[in-house]
Design an enzyme around this catalytic site. Structure first.
Site, PDB file in Angstrom:
ATOM      1  N   ASN A 181       0.887  -1.373  -0.169  1.00  0.00           N
ATOM      2  CA  ASN A 181       0.107   0.010   0.127  1.00  0.00           C
ATOM      3  C   ASN A 181       0.918   1.474  -0.240  1.00  0.00           C
ATOM      4  O   ASN A 181       1.559   1.534   1.127  1.00  0.00           O
ATOM      5  CB  ASN A 181      -0.848  -0.008   1.136  1.00  0.00           C
ATOM      6  CG  ASN A 181      -1.569   1.131   1.221  1.00  0.00           C
ATOM      7  OD1 ASN A 181      -1.753   2.012   0.429  1.00  0.00           O
ATOM      8  ND2 ASN A 181      -2.422   1.393   2.394  1.00  0.00           N
ATOM      9  N   TRP A 182       0.951   1.862  -1.275  1.00  0.00           N
ATOM     10  CA  TRP A 182       1.592   3.054  -1.423  1.00  0.00           C
ATOM     11  C   TRP A 182       1.282   4.246  -0.722  1.00  0.00           C
ATOM     12  O   TRP A 182       1.864   5.503  -0.810  1.00  0.00           O
ATOM     13  CB  TRP A 182       2.170   3.352  -2.894  1.00  0.00           C
ATOM     14  CG  TRP A 182       3.177   2.194  -3.051  1.00  0.00           C
ATOM     15  CD1 TRP A 182       3.597   1.096  -2.709  1.00  0.00           C
ATOM     16  CD2 TRP A 182       3.417   2.161  -4.764  1.00  0.00           C
ATOM     17  NE1 TRP A 182       4.274   0.363  -3.841  1.00  0.00           N
ATOM     18  CE2 TRP A 182       4.239   0.815  -4.627  1.00  0.00           C
ATOM     19  CE3 TRP A 182       3.258   2.860  -5.920  1.00  0.00           C
ATOM     20  CZ2 TRP A 182       4.895   0.491  -6.208  1.00  0.00           C
ATOM     21  CZ3 TRP A 182       3.697   2.388  -6.907  1.00  0.00           C
ATOM     22  CH2 TRP A 182       4.643   1.281  -7.203  1.00  0.00           C
ATOM     23  N   LYS A 183       0.074   4.284  -0.195  1.00  0.00           N
ATOM     24  CA  LYS A 183      -0.533   5.486   0.544  1.00  0.00           C
ATOM     25  C   LYS A 183      -0.246   6.800  -0.632  1.00  0.00           C
ATOM     26  O   LYS A 183      -0.511   6.640  -1.688  1.00  0.00           O
ATOM     27  CB  LYS A 183      -0.053   5.768   1.569  1.00  0.00           C
ATOM     28  CG  LYS A 183      -0.268   4.420   2.608  1.00  0.00           C
ATOM     29  CD  LYS A 183      -0.084   4.477   3.947  1.00  0.00           C
ATOM     30  CE  LYS A 183      -0.278   3.478   4.663  1.00  0.00           C
ATOM     31  NZ  LYS A 183       0.090   3.394   6.292  1.00  0.00           N
ATOM     32  N   HIS A 198      -9.514   1.299   5.347  1.00  0.00           N
ATOM     33  CA  HIS A 198      -8.315   1.461   5.992  1.00  0.00           C
ATOM     34  C   HIS A 198      -8.194   2.475   7.267  1.00  0.00           C
ATOM     35  O   HIS A 198      -9.246   3.536   7.116  1.00  0.00           O
ATOM     36  CB  HIS A 198      -7.249   1.955   4.926  1.00  0.00           C
ATOM     37  CG  HIS A 198      -5.781   1.999   5.540  1.00  0.00           C
ATOM     38  ND1 HIS A 198      -5.415   2.686   6.471  1.00  0.00           N
ATOM     39  CD2 HIS A 198      -4.772   1.099   5.355  1.00  0.00           C
ATOM     40  CE1 HIS A 198      -3.962   2.570   6.603  1.00  0.00           C
ATOM     41  NE2 HIS A 198      -3.684   1.398   5.993  1.00  0.00           N
ATOM     42  N   GLU A 205      -6.779   4.705   8.058  1.00  0.00           N
ATOM     43  CA  GLU A 205      -6.490   6.272   7.798  1.00  0.00           C
ATOM     44  C   GLU A 205      -7.620   6.882   7.356  1.00  0.00           C
ATOM     45  O   GLU A 205      -7.832   7.987   7.390  1.00  0.00           O
ATOM     46  CB  GLU A 205      -5.277   6.252   6.870  1.00  0.00           C
ATOM     47  CG  GLU A 205      -3.671   6.136   7.649  1.00  0.00           C
ATOM     48  CD  GLU A 205      -2.661   5.420   6.831  1.00  0.00           C
ATOM     49  OE1 GLU A 205      -2.757   5.343   5.612  1.00  0.00           O
ATOM     50  OE2 GLU A 205      -1.647   4.910   7.456  1.00  0.00           O
ATOM     51  N   GLU A 257      -5.181  -4.728  10.768  1.00  0.00           N
ATOM     52  CA  GLU A 257      -4.086  -3.840  10.756  1.00  0.00           C
ATOM     53  C   GLU A 257      -4.282  -3.001  12.268  1.00  0.00           C
ATOM     54  O   GLU A 257      -4.995  -2.274  12.252  1.00  0.00           O
ATOM     55  CB  GLU A 257      -4.300  -2.651   9.695  1.00  0.00           C
ATOM     56  CG  GLU A 257      -4.165  -3.475   8.218  1.00  0.00           C
ATOM     57  CD  GLU A 257      -3.355  -2.181   7.278  1.00  0.00           C
ATOM     58  OE1 GLU A 257      -2.496  -2.621   6.469  1.00  0.00           O
ATOM     59  OE2 GLU A 257      -3.833  -1.258   7.536  1.00  0.00           O
ATOM     60  N   GLY A 291       2.876   2.041  10.911  1.00  0.00           N
ATOM     61  CA  GLY A 291       3.928   3.297  10.800  1.00  0.00           C
ATOM     62  C   GLY A 291       4.584   3.736  11.962  1.00  0.00           C
ATOM     63  O   GLY A 291       5.311   4.645  12.055  1.00  0.00           O
ATOM     64  N   SER A 330       3.574  -2.309  10.059  1.00  0.00           N
ATOM     65  CA  SER A 330       5.212  -2.458  10.293  1.00  0.00           C
ATOM     66  C   SER A 330       5.845  -3.735   9.836  1.00  0.00           C
ATOM     67  O   SER A 330       6.672  -4.253  10.581  1.00  0.00           O
ATOM     68  CB  SER A 330       5.688  -2.044  11.722  1.00  0.00           C
ATOM     69  OG  SER A 330       5.169  -0.606  11.822  1.00  0.00           O
ATOM     70  N   GLY A 338       3.061  -1.148   4.230  1.00  0.00           N
ATOM     71  CA  GLY A 338       3.037   0.185   3.918  1.00  0.00           C
ATOM     72  C   GLY A 338       4.436   0.633   3.650  1.00  0.00           C
ATOM     73  O   GLY A 338       4.832   0.573   2.477  1.00  0.00           O
ATOM     74  N   GLY A 339       5.189   1.183   4.665  1.00  0.00           N
ATOM     75  CA  GLY A 339       6.227   1.896   4.509  1.00  0.00           C
ATOM     76  C   GLY A 339       7.403   0.960   3.520  1.00  0.00           C
ATOM     77  O   GLY A 339       8.129   1.550   2.713  1.00  0.00           O
TER      78      GLY A 339
HETATM   79  P1  13P Z   1       3.422   0.371   7.683  1.00  0.00           P
HETATM   80  O1  13P Z   1       3.752  -0.969   7.174  1.00  0.00           O
HETATM   81  O2  13P Z   1       3.831   1.361   7.214  1.00  0.00           O
HETATM   82  O3  13P Z   1       3.321   0.214   9.208  1.00  0.00           O
HETATM   83  O4  13P Z   1       1.771   0.537   7.166  1.00  0.00           O
HETATM   84  C1  13P Z   1       0.641  -0.376   7.353  1.00  0.00           C
HETATM   85  C2  13P Z   1      -0.412  -0.094   6.382  1.00  0.00           C
HETATM   86  O5  13P Z   1      -1.160   0.557   7.006  1.00  0.00           O
HETATM   87  C3  13P Z   1      -0.897  -0.998   5.325  1.00  0.00           C
HETATM   88  O6  13P Z   1      -1.871  -0.651   4.674  1.00  0.00           O
END
Ligand code: 13P
Length: 252
Positions: free
Chosen positions: A10-12, A96, A98, A168, A174, A214, A235-236
Site C-alpha cells: 500500500n503506497w498510500k 483503511h 487512515e 491492521e 507506521g 510495520s 506500507g512503508g
Molecule cells: P506500515 O507498514 O507503514 O506500518 O503501514 C501499514 C499499512 O497501513 C498498510 O496498509
C-alpha cells in the site's frame, strides 16, 4: 484449505507516475517470473495507469486504495469501480484506518462500498483493527467483531467468500511496532472463527486474512509462518522495491 499467500504494497500518498513506474520495473526484475505468492501493488489513483502499463505482461497485480459506492455522478474527488477496472485494478482496499480516522469513513459507508464492489469483478480488501487505547482497555476483540459485523452486514456466504480481510492494528501502523506473531495469530484466529460462525467453516477457511502494521523484511517470515496469517498489507517497506521484494521472497 490451502490459501495462496498475498503480499500487497500500500503506497498510500507516495510516488509520482515516474517514481511509481521505476519502482515496479525494479520489482519485476527482482522478483522474476513465476511468482509463488500473489503480489499486489496499490499506487495512488494518479499512478494506476502508469503502473498498469509496466506490469501488464507480468504476474504483479494492481489494487486501488479506495472507491466510491455509486456508478457515477456529481461526487467531486471520487472514483468509481468502473474507473478502477478500466485502469486494470483487480482489488480495492476498503476501510483503511487512515480513511476511518482522517476522512471520517464510517462502518455504514464502508458497508456500502463493499456491497458495490461485490457487484463487480473487483475484490475488496477490508481493513479492521483496534487502537492502542482499545487494546490497553482489552477491547480489541470487541472492536474488531463490531467492525466485521457492521462492515459485512447482511452479505451472503457466497459474497463473503469473495472478500479479503486485513488485520491492521492502528498502534502498529507506521510506528515500527509490529504486533508479535502471537498477538497477530490470536486476532487472525478470532477473525476466522467469527467468519466461521457467521457464514460456514468452509467459507472461513477459504478467506485470506492479511496482517498489516510495520511488516518489514526481518519480521515477515515469522509472521507469515502463523497458521491464520495468509499474507501482508505492507506500507512503508513497500515503497522500496528491494525491501518489498525481500518481504515477498520471505513469504513464499
Ligand atoms: P506500515 O507498514 O507503514 O506500518 O503501514 C501499514 C499499512 O497501513 C498498510 O496498509
Amino acid at each position: 484449505m490451502s490459501r495462496r499467500p498475498l503480499i500487497a504494497g500500500n503506497w498510500k500518498m507516495f510516488k509520482t507516475r515516474g517514481e511509481a513506474r521505476d519502482t515496479v520495473e525494479q520489482l519485476q526484475q527482482l522478483l522474476g517470473p513465476s511468482l509463488s505468492v500473489d503480489v499486489v501493488v496499490c499506487p495512488p489513483f494518479s499512478a494506476l495507469s502508469a503502473v498498469e502499463e509496466v506490469i501488464r505482461e507480468s504476474e504483479i497485480q494492481l489494487a486501488a486504495q479506495n472507491v466510491h459506492w455509486e456508478d457515477e455522478g456529481a461526487f467531486t474527488g471520487e472514483v468509481s469501480t468502473a474507473m478502477l477496472s478500466d485502469c486494470g485494478c483487480r482489488y480495492v482496499i476498503l476501510g483503511h484506518s487512515e480513511r476511518r480516522q482522517f476522512f471520517h469513513e464510517s462502518d455504514a459507508v464502508i458497508h456500502r462500498k463493499i456491497g458495490k464492489v461485490l457487484t463487480t469483478e473487483l475484490t475488496p480488501v477490508l481493513c479492521v483493527g483496534e487502537s492502542l487505547e482499545e487494546r490497553e482497555a482489552e477491547r480489541a476483540n470487541e472492536v474488531i467483531h463490531g467492525q466485521l459485523e457492521a462492515d459485512l452486514g447482511e452479505l451472503t456466504a457466497t459474497e463473503a467468500s469473495r472478500i479479503i480481510v486485513a488485520y491492521e492494528p492502528i498502534w502498529a501502523i507506521g510506528t515500527g511496532k509490529t504486533a508479535t506473531p502471537e498477538i497477530a495469530q490470536n486476532v487472525h484466529g478470532l477473525i476466522r472463527h467469527w467468519l466461521g460462525g457467521r457464514y460456514s467453516a468452509q467459507v472461513a477457511s477459504g478467506i485470506r486474512i492479511l496482517y498489516g502494521g510495520s511488516v518489514k523484511p526481518d519480521n515477515a517470515r515469522e509472521l507469515m509462518a502463523q497458521e491464520d496469517i495468509d499474507g501482508a498489507l505492507v506500507g512503508g517497506a513497500s515503497l522500496d522495491a528491494h525491501s518489498f521484494a525481500t518481504i515477498v521472497k520471505e513469504s513464499g
